[in-house]
Design a protein around this motif. Structure first.
Motif, PDB file in Angstrom:
ATOM      1  N   ARG A  65       0.819  -1.516   0.179  1.00 48.44           N
ATOM      2  CA  ARG A  65      -0.467  -0.044  -0.532  1.00 48.44           C
ATOM      3  C   ARG A  65       0.557   1.724  -0.049  1.00 48.44           C
ATOM      4  NH1 ARG A  65      -1.628   2.677   4.160  1.00 48.44           N
ATOM      5  NH2 ARG A  65      -2.801   3.935   4.545  1.00 48.44           N
ATOM      6  N   LEU A  66       1.914   1.495   0.900  1.00 50.80           N
ATOM      7  CA  LEU A  66       2.980   2.674   0.912  1.00 50.80           C
ATOM      8  C   LEU A  66       3.503   2.250  -0.211  1.00 50.80           C
ATOM      9  CD1 LEU A  66       4.244   2.994   4.371  1.00 50.80           C
ATOM     10  CD2 LEU A  66       1.868   3.985   3.234  1.00 50.80           C
ATOM     11  N   GLU A  67       3.746   1.425  -0.811  1.00 47.48           N
ATOM     12  CA  GLU A  67       4.918   2.018  -2.125  1.00 47.48           C
ATOM     13  C   GLU A  67       3.789   2.718  -2.955  1.00 47.48           C
ATOM     14  OE1 GLU A  67       8.078  -1.816  -2.184  1.00 47.48           O
ATOM     15  OE2 GLU A  67       5.997  -2.333  -2.226  1.00 47.48           O
ATOM     16  N   ARG A  68       2.776   1.330  -3.195  1.00 47.93           N
ATOM     17  CA  ARG A  68       2.136   2.719  -4.061  1.00 47.93           C
ATOM     18  C   ARG A  68       1.447   3.650  -4.188  1.00 47.93           C
ATOM     19  NH1 ARG A  68      -2.326  -0.994  -2.955  1.00 47.93           N
ATOM     20  NH2 ARG A  68      -3.471   0.001  -1.442  1.00 47.93           N
ATOM     21  N   LEU A  69       1.088   4.374  -2.789  1.00 49.84           N
ATOM     22  CA  LEU A  69       0.668   5.717  -2.281  1.00 49.84           C
ATOM     23  C   LEU A  69       2.016   6.055  -2.445  1.00 49.84           C
ATOM     24  CD1 LEU A  69      -0.671   5.218   1.397  1.00 49.84           C
ATOM     25  CD2 LEU A  69      -2.123   5.994  -1.014  1.00 49.84           C
ATOM     26  N   ALA A  70       3.437   5.883  -2.411  1.00 50.31           N
ATOM     27  CA  ALA A  70       4.451   7.155  -3.058  1.00 50.31           C
ATOM     28  C   ALA A  70       4.501   6.832  -3.825  1.00 50.31           C
ATOM     29  CB  ALA A  70       6.229   5.887  -2.636  1.00 50.31           C
TER      30      ALA A  70
END
Length: 100
Positions: A65-70
Motif C-alpha cells: 500500500r505504501l509503495e503504491r502511495l509513494a
C-alpha cells in the motif's frame, strides 16, 4: 533585473521553501506521534490477548500500500518500504521493551 534584486528574490524563495519544510517536519513529527499512540494501543491489546507482536501478512499489505502511495506521490517506493520497515521495527522494539 540586477544581480542584487535577483539574489534578494532567490533569498525570498529560499526562505519560503524553508518555512514550508519546517511546517512539514512538524506535521511529520506530530503525525508519527499520533501513529505511535495507536500502535501502542494495538500492542497493549495484543499483549492482553496473547497475540503475537508482529503480523507479517498485514505488514506485507501495508508495504504494498505504501509503495503504491509513494508512486502516486512521486516518491521512491523503496524509500516508502524502508520507512515503513523502520517504523514497524521501532513499534515491535517498543512493545518488547514494555513487556519486559
Amino acid at each position: 533585473m540586477s544581480d542584487a534584486k535577483t539574489a534578494e528574490r532567490a533569498a525570498e524563495i529560499l526562505k519560503a521553501h524553508r518555512e514550508s519544510i519546517d511546517r512539514l517536519d512538524a506535521i511529520l513529527v506530530y503525525t508519527l506521534g499520533e501513529r505511535f499512540k495507536h500502535t501502542q494501543a494495538v500492542g497493549k491489546l495484543k499483549a492482553e490477548h496473547d497475540l503475537p507482536p508482529s503480523d507479517p501478512a498485514r505488514e506485507a499489505i501495508q508495504i504494498a500500500r505504501l509503495e503504491r502511495l509513494a508512486v502516486e506521490a512521486d516518491l521512491d517506493p523503496e524509500f516508502a518500504k524502508n520507512f515503513l520497515n523502520f517504523v514497524i521495527a521501532e513499534v515491535i522494539q517498543h512493545h518488547k521493551k514494555h513487556q519486559s
